[in-house]
Design a protein around this motif. Structure first.
Motif, mmCIF file in Angstrom:
data_model
loop_
_atom_site.group_PDB
_atom_site.id
_atom_site.type_symbol
_atom_site.label_atom_id
_atom_site.label_comp_id
_atom_site.label_asym_id
_atom_site.label_seq_id
_atom_site.Cartn_x
_atom_site.Cartn_y
_atom_site.Cartn_z
ATOM 1 N N ARG A 90 0.821 -1.215 0.000
ATOM 2 C CA ARG A 90 0.000 0.000 0.000
ATOM 3 C C ARG A 90 0.853 1.262 0.000
ATOM 4 O O ARG A 90 0.607 2.205 0.742
ATOM 5 C CB ARG A 90 -0.946 -0.040 1.215
ATOM 6 C CG ARG A 90 -2.010 -1.090 1.046
ATOM 7 C CD ARG A 90 -2.994 -1.310 2.161
ATOM 8 N NE ARG A 90 -3.103 -0.404 3.240
ATOM 9 C CZ ARG A 90 -3.419 -0.773 4.497
ATOM 10 N NH1 ARG A 90 -3.655 -2.036 4.787
ATOM 11 N NH2 ARG A 90 -3.502 0.124 5.449
ATOM 12 N N TYR A 103 -3.729 8.756 8.526
ATOM 13 C CA TYR A 103 -4.115 7.331 8.454
ATOM 14 C C TYR A 103 -5.640 7.220 8.532
ATOM 15 O O TYR A 103 -6.263 6.471 7.782
ATOM 16 C CB TYR A 103 -3.443 6.598 9.624
ATOM 17 C CG TYR A 103 -3.661 5.109 9.673
ATOM 18 C CD1 TYR A 103 -2.943 4.246 8.851
ATOM 19 C CD2 TYR A 103 -4.583 4.548 10.565
ATOM 20 C CE1 TYR A 103 -3.144 2.871 8.902
ATOM 21 C CE2 TYR A 103 -4.783 3.185 10.635
ATOM 22 C CZ TYR A 103 -4.053 2.345 9.806
ATOM 23 O OH TYR A 103 -4.255 0.985 9.866
ATOM 24 N N TYR A 153 -7.574 -9.402 7.112
ATOM 25 C CA TYR A 153 -7.743 -8.709 5.834
ATOM 26 C C TYR A 153 -8.745 -9.462 4.957
ATOM 27 O O TYR A 153 -8.879 -9.186 3.777
ATOM 28 C CB TYR A 153 -6.397 -8.572 5.100
ATOM 29 C CG TYR A 153 -5.424 -7.614 5.759
ATOM 30 C CD1 TYR A 153 -5.840 -6.352 6.171
ATOM 31 C CD2 TYR A 153 -4.093 -7.972 5.961
ATOM 32 C CE1 TYR A 153 -4.956 -5.475 6.782
ATOM 33 C CE2 TYR A 153 -3.199 -7.098 6.556
ATOM 34 C CZ TYR A 153 -3.637 -5.851 6.967
ATOM 35 O OH TYR A 153 -2.763 -4.987 7.560
ATOM 36 N N HIS A 186 -11.468 -6.825 12.517
ATOM 37 C CA HIS A 186 -10.384 -5.867 12.266
ATOM 38 C C HIS A 186 -10.974 -4.545 11.774
ATOM 39 O O HIS A 186 -10.472 -3.474 12.082
ATOM 40 C CB HIS A 186 -9.427 -6.479 11.217
ATOM 41 C CG HIS A 186 -8.088 -5.833 11.141
ATOM 42 N ND1 HIS A 186 -7.178 -6.131 10.166
ATOM 43 C CD2 HIS A 186 -7.479 -4.919 11.922
ATOM 44 C CE1 HIS A 186 -6.075 -5.436 10.340
ATOM 45 N NE2 HIS A 186 -6.241 -4.676 11.405
ATOM 46 N N GLN A 254 -4.253 2.206 20.304
ATOM 47 C CA GLN A 254 -3.342 2.679 19.254
ATOM 48 C C GLN A 254 -3.463 4.194 19.082
ATOM 49 O O GLN A 254 -2.466 4.903 19.074
ATOM 50 C CB GLN A 254 -3.631 1.970 17.919
ATOM 51 C CG GLN A 254 -2.668 2.436 16.807
ATOM 52 C CD GLN A 254 -2.857 1.690 15.492
ATOM 53 O OE1 GLN A 254 -3.767 0.886 15.348
ATOM 54 N NE2 GLN A 254 -1.987 1.964 14.533
ATOM 55 N N HIS A 274 -0.136 -2.685 20.935
ATOM 56 C CA HIS A 274 -0.052 -1.295 20.415
ATOM 57 C C HIS A 274 0.359 -0.386 21.562
ATOM 58 O O HIS A 274 1.521 -0.067 21.705
ATOM 59 C CB HIS A 274 -1.337 -0.801 19.713
ATOM 60 C CG HIS A 274 -1.301 -1.050 18.236
ATOM 61 N ND1 HIS A 274 -0.465 -0.383 17.393
ATOM 62 C CD2 HIS A 274 -1.990 -1.931 17.463
ATOM 63 C CE1 HIS A 274 -0.641 -0.821 16.153
ATOM 64 N NE2 HIS A 274 -1.549 -1.782 16.179
ATOM 65 N N ASP A 325 4.497 -5.918 14.275
ATOM 66 C CA ASP A 325 3.225 -5.499 13.660
ATOM 67 C C ASP A 325 3.310 -5.529 12.131
ATOM 68 O O ASP A 325 2.512 -4.864 11.453
ATOM 69 C CB ASP A 325 2.806 -4.089 14.123
ATOM 70 C CG ASP A 325 1.334 -3.787 13.855
ATOM 71 O OD1 ASP A 325 0.561 -4.742 13.706
ATOM 72 O OD2 ASP A 325 0.966 -2.600 13.793
ATOM 73 N N SER A 330 0.348 -0.038 8.221
ATOM 74 C CA SER A 330 0.947 0.790 9.272
ATOM 75 C C SER A 330 2.397 0.429 9.574
ATOM 76 O O SER A 330 3.082 1.178 10.271
ATOM 77 C CB SER A 330 0.116 0.679 10.556
ATOM 78 O OG SER A 330 0.274 -0.589 11.153
#
Ligand code: NIG
Ligand code: FE
Length: 416
Positions: A90, A103, A153, A186, A254, A274, A325, A330
Motif C-alpha cells: 500500500r 491514516y 484482511y 479488524h 493505538q 499497540h 506489527d 501501518s
C-alpha cells in the motif's frame, strides 16, 4: 545430529532457571557468557559454557562444528504480533500521507484495512502462500525464530478462512514456531458498512465455529478503537472466541484510550498490543496481571504517532514485549532488529530491556516461553550468530544494518 558452535565472543540471554517472563527492574538483567560454546542436538540446546570448560568432542559421528569466529550468539527474536499474510502492498497510501492525509482520513476514504481486504479477496490461496513465504524467509534471515500471524484482511467468512489456511500451510512448510490469530473483527467490511450487529453475529455464528472446527487459530483478536470496535464489542467477540478455546490477544490503545486495557485484563488477555497511548488507570490495571503489554515501535515510526510509554511502565514494575506489527498499512517492515533499535532510541529502553522484550517476553506473548526466547538447556536450538560486533548494544546502536551472519532453527542452519 549434533551441532557445536565454538569461539562465541559472547553468548547472550543465557538462563539458568527458566522464567516465563521478565518484569520491571529485572528487565535490565541479561545473562551472558563471554568466550563461550553452545551445543545443540536433535533440535534442542543441550549444553553451553565457557570455552575453557569445553570438554571437546569424543564422538565425531554426526557432529558438526561451527566456528562463530568471534561473533556473538543470540536466541532468535520472537515476534508475537504480525499481519504477514496480505494480498498487496500500500505504498500509494504512504505517498498520500507524505502529501498530508492522515491514516484516519485514508481509512475513511475506503483505504487502509478495506484496501487490503479488497486486494486479499482477489488473491488465491497459492499466491498468498507464495508471497507470505518470501517475506517469512526474509524475516528468518533477520533473526526471527517464532512468529504470530493474524487474519483480518479477509473480513468475509471465505477470505478469513483463506488467510488462516495460508498460515496453516506456513506452519507446515517452515521450521519456526508459528501461531495463528483470528482477527475477523479488524474493520467493518463494505458489505456490513451500516450493520455492525450483523457483522458481529457473522463472526460469532459463522466464522468462529468454522475457525475452531478446522483448528485454524490459537488466538482471537479485535481492533478495539474509535471508529472500529468498542470495548463492548471486544468483550463480546473475545467471549465468543473463548467458547471455542481461543485465547485473547487484542489491538488496543493505538490512537485513543477507550478503556480497552482494563477490560482486556479482566478478560484474561494474553497480551494487549499497540499501547501508543496509555494512562495511569491502564498501568494500574496491568499491574499484577498475567497480560503482557506489547509495543510496536516501528508502527509509531512509520505512522508518526506517539511511541508507547515503555520507560514509565517498566519503572512501575511492568513487563514490556516488543513486536513488529508487520503489515502493508501501518508497518511494512518485519525487522525485529530495527524494533529493538527504536525501543532504545525512542522509548528509552536499555539494550538489555529491549533484548528481553524481543525474546523471552515475546515468547510469553506467544505461550512458548518454556521452549523458546532464551538460551537454556532443553529449549529449542533457535539462535543466530552475529558478525563480529563489539558488544550486544551494537545491535540497536548500528540501526538499519544487518549484523546477523548465520541462523539456526531447531539446531539446523537455515539456508533458504
Ligand atoms: O496493527 N491497527 C490495526 N491494524 C493494523 C494495521 C492495519 C492496516 O493499516 O492494514 C495494525 O497497525
Ligand atoms: Fe497489528
Amino acid at each position: 545430529m549434533k551441532v557445536i558452535i565454538k569461539n562465541i565472543a559472547e553468548l547472550v540471554q543465557v538462563e539458568g532457571n527458566i522464567q516465563e517472563k521478565v518484569s520491571g527492574a529485572a528487565m535490565k538483567n541479561l545473562g551472558t557468557l563471554k568466550d563461550a560454546f553452545l551445543c545443540m542436538e536433535d533440535g534442542l540446546i543441550t549444553d553451553f559454557g565457557t570455552m575453557d570448560s569445553w570438554a571437546g568432542i569424543d564422538d565425531w559421528n554426526n557432529t558438526e562444528v561451527v566456528d562463530a569466529e568471534g561473533g556473538m550468539v543470540f536466541p532468535s527474536w520472537v515476534d508475537s504480533h504480525s499481519h504477514l499474510v496480505f494480498g498487496g502492498t500500500r505504498e500509494g497510501e504512504f505517498v498520500d500521507r507524505i502529501n498530508g492525509l492522515t491514516y484516519e482520513e485514508i481509512a475513511n476514504r475506503g483505504g487502509g484495512i478495506l484496501n487490503s481486504a479488497a486486494k486479499l479477496a482477489e488473491a488465491s490461496e497459492d499466491e498468498l502462500f507464495e508471497s507470505a513465504s518470501t517475506r517469512l524467509i526474509e524475516l528468518i534471515k533477520m533473526g526471527t525464530g517464532a512468529l504470530e500471524i493474524k487474519s483480518g484482511y479477509g473480513l468475509s467468512t471465505e477470505s478469513e478462512l483463506k488467510m488462516l489456511r495460508v498460515v496453516k500451510r506456513l506452519k507446515e512448510n517452515f521450521p519456526i514456531t508459528i501461531k495463528a490469530t483470528f482477527l475477523g473483527a479488524h474493520a467493518l467490511p463494505v458489505a456490513y458498512k451500516n450493520d455492525k450487529e450483523g457483522y458481529l453475529k457473522l463472526i460469532e455464528e459463522e466464522m468462529l465455529p468454522l475457525v475452531a472446527k478446522e483448528n485454524l487459530a490459537e488466538y482471537v483478536d479485535i481492533f478495539c478503537e474509535k471508529g472500529y470496535f468498542s470495548v463492548a464489542d471486544m468483550e463480546r467477540v473475545v467471549t465468543a472466541g473463548k467458547k471455542h478455546g481461543l485465547i485473547p490477544k487484542v489491538h488496543v490503545n493505538q490512537f485513543n484510550i477507550i478503556g480497552g486495557i482494563p477490560s482486556a485484563v479482566k478478560l484474561d488477555a494474553l497480551s494487549v498490543d499497540h499501547l501508543e497511548v496509555v494512562n495511569q488507570e491502564d498501568i494500574d490495571a496491568l499491574k499484577g496481571s498475567s497480560t503482557m503489554p506489547t509495543m510496536l515501535p516501528s508502527c509509531s515510526f512509520f505512522l508518526k504517532i506517539p511511541y508507547g510509554p515503555a520507560r514509565n511502565m517498566i519503572d512501575q514494575g511492568l513487563p514490556i514485549c516488543l513486536a513488529t506489527d508487520y503489515n502493508p498499512g501501518s508497518t511494512p517492515s518485519g525487522n525485529m532488529n530495527f524494533v529493538v533499535s527504536l525501543a532504545c532510541i525512542h522509548m528509552n529502553m536499555n539494550p538489555e530491556e529491549a533484548i528481553n522484550a524481543a525474546t523471552i517476553n515475546g515468547a510469553y506473548a506467544m505461550g512458548i516461553s518454556k521452549t523458546e526466547g532464551s538460551i537454556a538447556k532443553g529449549k529449542k536450538g533457535n539462535i543466530f550468530i552475529t558478525k563480529k560486533i563489539p558488544s550486544y548494544s551494537f545491535i540497536p546502536y548500528n540501526f538499519g544494518h544487518n549484523c546477523i551472519d548465520r541462523v539456526f532453527i531447531n539446531g539446523c542452519e537455515f539456508n533458504r
